[in-house]
Design a protein around this motif. Structure first.
Motif, PDB file in Angstrom:
ATOM      1  N   SER A  37       7.891 -32.492 126.916  1.00 51.52           N
ATOM      2  CA  SER A  37       8.756 -33.168 127.899  1.00 51.52           C
ATOM      3  C   SER A  37       8.424 -34.670 127.943  1.00 51.52           C
ATOM      4  N   PHE A  38       7.943 -35.175 126.818  1.00 52.15           N
ATOM      5  CA  PHE A  38       7.653 -36.604 126.625  1.00 52.15           C
ATOM      6  C   PHE A  38       6.571 -37.103 127.579  1.00 52.15           C
ATOM      7  N   SER A  86      13.035 -41.820 125.344  1.00 49.12           N
ATOM      8  CA  SER A  86      13.014 -40.592 126.147  1.00 49.12           C
ATOM      9  C   SER A  86      13.503 -40.838 127.577  1.00 49.12           C
ATOM     10  N   PHE A 102      17.355 -34.893 129.182  1.00 51.04           N
ATOM     11  CA  PHE A 102      15.990 -35.246 129.620  1.00 51.04           C
ATOM     12  C   PHE A 102      16.063 -36.158 130.848  1.00 51.04           C
ATOM     13  N   SER A 110      15.715 -39.126 133.307  1.00 48.86           N
ATOM     14  CA  SER A 110      15.621 -40.548 132.945  1.00 48.86           C
ATOM     15  C   SER A 110      15.341 -41.432 134.151  1.00 48.86           C
ATOM     16  N   LEU A 120      18.663 -39.410 127.218  1.00 49.09           N
ATOM     17  CA  LEU A 120      18.439 -38.757 125.931  1.00 49.09           C
ATOM     18  C   LEU A 120      18.916 -37.318 126.082  1.00 49.09           C
ATOM     19  N   CYS A 139      12.593 -36.298 118.552  1.00 48.31           N
ATOM     20  CA  CYS A 139      13.956 -36.386 119.101  1.00 48.31           C
ATOM     21  C   CYS A 139      14.973 -35.626 118.251  1.00 48.31           C
ATOM     22  N   CYS A 187      18.878 -35.201 118.998  1.00 48.21           N
ATOM     23  CA  CYS A 187      19.120 -36.003 120.213  1.00 48.21           C
ATOM     24  C   CYS A 187      20.017 -37.215 119.975  1.00 48.21           C
ATOM     25  N   ARG A 220      21.195 -40.749 122.197  1.00 50.43           N
ATOM     26  CA  ARG A 220      20.853 -41.555 123.369  1.00 50.43           C
ATOM     27  C   ARG A 220      22.127 -42.222 123.890  1.00 50.43           C
TER      28      ARG A 220
END
Ligand code: PMP
Length: 344
Positions: free
Chosen positions: A124-125, A152, A280, A282, A288, A317, A320, A322
């Motif tokens: 989860s970064f 991320s 995700f 932010s 992302l 990623c 993914c 962005r």
């Protein structure tokens, strides 16, 4: 002598910086025959202030900073390059970066012939302090952290960043390009008080001046003095500084609030689509999003005239895209395009 004094490259520590004509005399009146400029006034015939005093004073008033703790550069990208040139001996020292993160740290390292060690973020970064510090050795001069992180979007806990500063014997750079979109706060005040923390900010994002190229570094007076000595004397143009002064008169809080609201609207709407796997969280002005087939969706959006950033080949990623948060009507267009996307 501070903790970072011995980390400065010997040639930089010994540098006799260029002294401009305006360092010797910068009064407002007089006949200026000192800088080999044209005497014909078109508004730009004179060199700009190499110390950027007016713009620094304005930014300091806005952000609660002190001018001796503020460096202004040609975008924050200039500051990234400068820290390599000041602290890293090419071919010997190294820098530690997280992955995924902003690509310029690695590019600036390569340009300066500095090795990079990459520490992957978690699923989860999230940031693993022990893995990060474990990647450092005696030649690690710089540690780059981006918070909120690009691509991320998440900001790291302040306490964790400060613990890393306390334990790392080199220089920690925390890139806060997107901090105005985050509720997790800035480390700018801590950067003025500590000897090994450099916070980067920019007028390019929330302040809506990417075209002017004005970035900031906030740090101890010692680091700011070094950066000011190594930069090009006239690194910010008169035109950019004047325009920035004018644009800084208009508050952007309203725009930032709309962008944050729109980010949350998109974050709530996107999981409805069957091809969206993960949105995700932010703290920035982008999201992302992991989707079923990033290349296909990217191509579909492009065909609809909507350009997003395909990050699917970036480490961590896979799958993914962005998505930058746009105007409300632009975000509506994005959602409409996604509605009409036929995913098999
Ligand atoms: N840092 C981060 C994390 C960024 O994403 C960007 C631009 N995309 C920058 C710095 C560069 O900012 P500037 O326009 O000030 O050079």
């Amino acid at each position: 002598m501070s903790r970072i004094t011995p980390l400065v490259r010997p040639n930089i520590a010994a540098l006799a910086p260029y002294s401009t004509a305006r360092d010797e005399y910068d009064g407002p009146l007089g006949i200026f025959l000192d800088a080999n400029e044209s005497p014909y006034n078109n508004g730009y015939n004179r060199y700009p202030d190499p110390h950027q005093a007016a713009l620094k004073a304005r930014i300091c008033a806005l952000k609660g900073l002190r001018p001796e703790n503020l460096f202004l550069g040609n975008g924050s990208d200039e500051a990234i390059d400068l820290v390599f040139r000041i602290f890293c001996t090419p071919g010997r020292d190294n820098a530690v970066v997280i992955a995924p993160s902003y690509g310029m740290y690695t590019v600036a390292a390569a340009i300066n012939d500095v090795a990079v060690r990459t520490v992957p973020l978690g699923a989860s970064f999230d940031l693993d302090t022990e893995a990060l510090l474990g990647a450092c050795d005696a030649d690690t001069r710089l540690l780059f952290l981006c918070s909120p992180n690009n691509p991320s979007g998440n900001a790291f806990p302040k306490q964790q960043l400060l613990e890393i500063c306390a334990r790392f014997p080199g220089v920690v750079v925390v890139d806060e390009a997107y901090v105005d979109f985050s509720e997790k706060g800035s480390l700018a005040a801590e950067a003025m008080a500590r000897d090994n923390l450099i916070v980067l900010q920019t007028l390019s994002k929330a302040r809506a001046m990417a075209g002017l190229r004005i970035g900031m570094a906030i740090s101890s007076t010692e680091v700011i003095r070094l950066m000011s000595q190594v930069k090009y004397p006239y690194n910010l143009s008169r035109a950019a500084m004047e325009k920035a002064m004018a644009l800084l008169e208009a508050p952007v809080e309203g725009q930032v609030a709309i962008l944050i609201r729109e980010r949350e609207r998109l974050a709530a709407a996107l999981p409805r689509f069957p091809f969206v796997r993960t949105v995700f969280p932010s703290d920035a002005n982008f999201l992302l999003v992991r989707v079923a087939d990033a290349d296909a969706l990217y191509a579909w959006l492009l065909a609809q005239g909507i350009i997003v950033r395909n990050r699917s080949r970036v480490a961590g990623c896979a799958g993914c895209l962005r998505l930058t948060v746009g105007l409300p009507e632009e975000n509506d267009r994005l959602l409409q395009a996604l509605e009409s996307y036929r995913y098999e």
